[in-house]
Design an enzyme around this catalytic site. Structure first.
Site, PDB file in Angstrom:
ATOM      1  N   GLY A  26      22.503  55.663 -15.975  1.00 28.24           N
ATOM      2  CA  GLY A  26      23.625  54.967 -15.373  1.00 28.24           C
ATOM      3  C   GLY A  26      24.184  53.944 -16.343  1.00 28.24           C
ATOM      4  CB  CYS A  27      25.838  50.715 -15.706  1.00 28.41           C
ATOM      5  SG  CYS A  27      26.417  49.271 -16.591  1.00 28.41           S
TER       6      CYS A  27
END
Length: 196
Positions: A26-27
């Site tokens: 993810g981020c």
């Protein structure tokens, strides 16, 4: 396989005594903050990996059109923290069962991914993934891709050390901090002295 051969290649330089694994969860603000707090991790670099665009920019990657995942390069001392421990933290601090999504962040740039540098890393990752799936720790099967490293491009400077420098921002408080708290709760024995 033919697509893989067309991806741009970047070289890897691993300092003596260290090992390197490239992880997408993810981020990268979240994963960087988690892995910076592990004992035995020497350096964490946010960037982009596995895509077909040379030197992509953050805005391009966020559009999901470059093929890259937001990733971190984790340089670690294998005599202090093993790859197995690194991967246990990786799988334990994000949702590896959602394809191209982490929470509200959606798109292939947020995919769960391990980019291995050696056959030994591939075997360790695949074995651990199988064990986790067999144990039914997660409600759904793990969709983490385990693929050979092809390229990595460091993110722009304002994305490095993001949580440490911007911890009071709402995104950091509501998205990054819960992942750091999860790390502290479930992997406290692996934390370094700076993990307050």
């Amino acid at each position: 396989m033919s697509e893989e051969l067309q991806l741009p290649k970047t070289s890897i330089s691993i300092p003596e005594g260290l090992d390197l694994i490239t992880l997408g969860a993810g981020c990268f603000w979240c994963t960087e903050a988690v892995f910076q707090r592990l004992n035995g991790v020497e350096k964490v670099i946010s960037g982009y990996a596995g895509g077909f665009v040379v030197e992509p920019a953050y805005r391009e990657v966020c559009n999901g059109t470059t093929g890259h995942a937001e990733v971190i390069e984790v340089y670690f001392h294998p005599e202090v923290i093993s790859l197995e421990q690194i991967l246990e933290v990786f799988w334990g601090t994000h949702d590896p069962t959602t394809l191209n999504r982490q929470g509200a962040d959606a798109g292939p740039q947020y995919r769960s991914a391990i980019f291995f540098n050696t056959e030994a890393q591939k075997v360790i990752a695949e074995n651990l993934k199988s064990k986790l799936n067999d144990s039914k720790i997660f409600d759904k099967p793990i969709v983490t891709e385990i693929t050979p490293f092809t390229n990595f491009y460091p993110a722009e400077s304002d994305h490095h050390d993001y949580y440490n420098l911007n911890g009071g921002q709402p995104y950091c408080q509501f998205v990054v901090k819960p992942k750091v708290d999860k790390l502290k709760k479930f992997f406290s024995e692996l934390l370094n002295a700076k993990s307050n």
